[in-house]
Motif scaffolding. Structure first.
Motif, PDB file in Angstrom:
ATOM      1  N   SER A   1       0.837  -1.210   0.000  1.00 31.98           N
ATOM      2  CA  SER A   1       0.000   0.000   0.000  1.00 31.98           C
ATOM      3  C   SER A   1       0.864   1.248   0.000  1.00 31.98           C
ATOM      4  N   ARG A   2       1.953   1.216   0.759  1.00 37.87           N
ATOM      5  CA  ARG A   2       2.843   2.373   0.861  1.00 37.87           C
ATOM      6  C   ARG A   2       3.467   2.712  -0.492  1.00 37.87           C
ATOM      7  N   VAL A   3       3.992   1.700  -1.171  1.00 40.82           N
ATOM      8  CA  VAL A   3       4.641   1.936  -2.469  1.00 40.82           C
ATOM      9  C   VAL A   3       3.614   2.380  -3.509  1.00 40.82           C
ATOM     10  N   LEU A   4       2.437   1.755  -3.509  1.00 41.61           N
ATOM     11  CA  LEU A   4       1.391   2.167  -4.448  1.00 41.61           C
ATOM     12  C   LEU A   4       0.999   3.622  -4.216  1.00 41.61           C
ATOM     13  N   THR A   5       0.860   4.005  -2.959  1.00 46.83           N
ATOM     14  CA  THR A   5       0.533   5.397  -2.623  1.00 46.83           C
ATOM     15  C   THR A   5       1.606   6.344  -3.137  1.00 46.83           C
ATOM     16  N   GLU A   6       2.883   5.987  -2.940  1.00 44.86           N
ATOM     17  CA  GLU A   6       3.980   6.833  -3.422  1.00 44.86           C
ATOM     18  C   GLU A   6       3.941   6.985  -4.936  1.00 44.86           C
ATOM     19  N   ARG A   7       3.720   5.879  -5.637  1.00 48.11           N
ATOM     20  CA  ARG A   7       3.680   5.920  -7.109  1.00 48.11           C
ATOM     21  C   ARG A   7       2.498   6.749  -7.608  1.00 48.11           C
ATOM     22  N   LEU A   8       1.354   6.574  -6.969  1.00 46.33           N
ATOM     23  CA  LEU A   8       0.183   7.351  -7.376  1.00 46.33           C
ATOM     24  C   LEU A   8       0.392   8.837  -7.124  1.00 46.33           C
ATOM     25  N   ARG A   9       1.015   9.187  -6.012  1.00 52.80           N
ATOM     26  CA  ARG A   9       1.303  10.608  -5.736  1.00 52.80           C
ATOM     27  C   ARG A   9       2.229  11.192  -6.787  1.00 52.80           C
ATOM     28  N   THR A  10       3.246  10.419  -7.178  1.00 59.18           N
ATOM     29  CA  THR A  10       4.168  10.886  -8.215  1.00 59.18           C
ATOM     30  C   THR A  10       3.435  11.079  -9.538  1.00 59.18           C
ATOM     31  N   LEU A  11       2.601  10.107  -9.911  1.00 60.64           N
ATOM     32  CA  LEU A  11       1.840  10.229 -11.155  1.00 60.64           C
ATOM     33  C   LEU A  11       0.879  11.413 -11.103  1.00 60.64           C
ATOM     34  N   GLU A  12       0.327  11.678  -9.929  1.00 59.03           N
ATOM     35  CA  GLU A  12      -0.558  12.836  -9.769  1.00 59.03           C
ATOM     36  C   GLU A  12       0.229  14.137  -9.920  1.00 59.03           C
ATOM     37  N   GLU A  13       1.397  14.206  -9.295  1.00 63.50           N
ATOM     38  CA  GLU A  13       2.238  15.414  -9.389  1.00 63.50           C
ATOM     39  C   GLU A  13       2.647  15.696 -10.834  1.00 63.50           C
ATOM     40  N   LYS A  14       2.875  14.631 -11.603  1.00 63.97           N
ATOM     41  CA  LYS A  14       3.306  14.782 -12.998  1.00 63.97           C
ATOM     42  C   LYS A  14       2.134  14.994 -13.955  1.00 63.97           C
ATOM     43  N   GLY A  15       0.919  14.894 -13.443  1.00 63.29           N
ATOM     44  CA  GLY A  15      -0.254  15.168 -14.263  1.00 63.29           C
ATOM     45  C   GLY A  15      -0.787  13.978 -15.043  1.00 63.29           C
ATOM     46  N   PHE A  16      -0.400  12.759 -14.659  1.00 64.85           N
ATOM     47  CA  PHE A  16      -0.859  11.576 -15.382  1.00 64.85           C
ATOM     48  C   PHE A  16      -2.129  10.975 -14.787  1.00 64.85           C
ATOM     49  N   VAL A  17      -2.367  11.175 -13.502  1.00 64.13           N
ATOM     50  CA  VAL A  17      -3.592  10.697 -12.863  1.00 64.13           C
ATOM     51  C   VAL A  17      -4.175  11.818 -12.005  1.00 64.13           C
ATOM     52  N   PHE A  18      -5.463  11.715 -11.738  1.00 61.98           N
ATOM     53  CA  PHE A  18      -6.077  12.639 -10.793  1.00 61.98           C
ATOM     54  C   PHE A  18      -6.583  11.836  -9.602  1.00 61.98           C
ATOM     55  N   ARG A  19      -6.699  12.512  -8.477  1.00 66.70           N
ATOM     56  CA  ARG A  19      -7.147  11.895  -7.233  1.00 66.70           C
ATOM     57  C   ARG A  19      -8.384  12.633  -6.756  1.00 66.70           C
ATOM     58  N   HIS A  20      -9.424  11.870  -6.403  1.00 66.92           N
ATOM     59  CA  HIS A  20     -10.646  12.476  -5.874  1.00 66.92           C
ATOM     60  C   HIS A  20     -10.895  11.902  -4.484  1.00 66.92           C
ATOM     61  N   TYR A  21     -11.012  12.794  -3.509  1.00 63.75           N
ATOM     62  CA  TYR A  21     -11.196  12.395  -2.112  1.00 63.75           C
ATOM     63  C   TYR A  21     -12.610  12.736  -1.655  1.00 63.75           C
ATOM     64  N   GLU A  22     -13.303  11.754  -1.111  1.00 63.90           N
ATOM     65  CA  GLU A  22     -14.636  11.967  -0.527  1.00 63.90           C
ATOM     66  C   GLU A  22     -14.509  11.834   0.987  1.00 63.90           C
ATOM     67  N   PRO A  23     -14.843  12.884   1.737  1.00 61.82           N
ATOM     68  CA  PRO A  23     -14.712  12.829   3.198  1.00 61.82           C
ATOM     69  C   PRO A  23     -15.853  12.041   3.863  1.00 61.82           C
ATOM     70  N   THR A  24     -15.968  10.787   3.506  1.00 58.81           N
ATOM     71  CA  THR A  24     -16.988   9.918   4.089  1.00 58.81           C
ATOM     72  C   THR A  24     -16.331   9.037   5.149  1.00 58.81           C
ATOM     73  N   ILE A  25     -17.120   8.206   5.793  1.00 59.56           N
ATOM     74  CA  ILE A  25     -16.565   7.264   6.772  1.00 59.56           C
ATOM     75  C   ILE A  25     -16.844   5.865   6.250  1.00 59.56           C
ATOM     76  N   PRO A  26     -15.837   5.094   5.864  1.00 59.59           N
ATOM     77  CA  PRO A  26     -14.427   5.474   5.714  1.00 59.59           C
ATOM     78  C   PRO A  26     -14.236   6.383   4.497  1.00 59.59           C
ATOM     79  N   PRO A  27     -13.119   7.108   4.469  1.00 57.88           N
ATOM     80  CA  PRO A  27     -12.870   8.007   3.334  1.00 57.88           C
ATOM     81  C   PRO A  27     -12.819   7.228   2.022  1.00 57.88           C
ATOM     82  N   ALA A  28     -13.364   7.818   0.980  1.00 61.42           N
ATOM     83  CA  ALA A  28     -13.342   7.207  -0.353  1.00 61.42           C
ATOM     84  C   ALA A  28     -12.368   7.979  -1.232  1.00 61.42           C
TER      85      ALA A  28
END
Length: 91
Positions: free
Chosen positions: A15-42
């Motif tokens: 999970s840690r490595v996947l999170t790091e890779r996704l953050r990098t891809l987001e920073e570079k503009g290849f993926v977007f991240r959408h956060y829903e403040p639900t319980i649990p967060p989506a």
């Protein structure tokens, strides 16, 4: 795509490595991240137009990598190995 689904579909990644890779891809503009403040967060991820631009190239690279992983598909399998002495004898 939800984070949990991504983690299940990417074999052998923590999970840690996947999170790091996704953050990098987001920073570079290849993926977007959408956060829903639900319980649990989506948290969902998707690809951007920038990723769509290179999608075909990535698919071609994947195909080439799979081809090269097949037995006997190494580089230069059809080439004849020539020794230094053979080269000098031809001169």
């Amino acid at each position: 795509m939800r984070f949990g689904v991504l983690r299940k579909n990417v074999a052998g990644i923590s999970s840690r490595v996947l999170t790091e890779r996704l953050r990098t891809l987001e920073e570079k503009g290849f993926v977007f991240r959408h956060y829903e403040p639900t319980i649990p967060p989506a948290v969902t991820y998707g690809i951007t137009d920038r990723m769509k631009d290179i999608e075909k190239v990535l698919e071609q690279l994947e195909g080439l990598a799979q081809k090269w992983q097949r037995p006997g598909a190494g580089l230069g399998t059809e080439e004849k190995v020539v020794s230094k002495a053979q080269i000098q004898n031809k001169r």
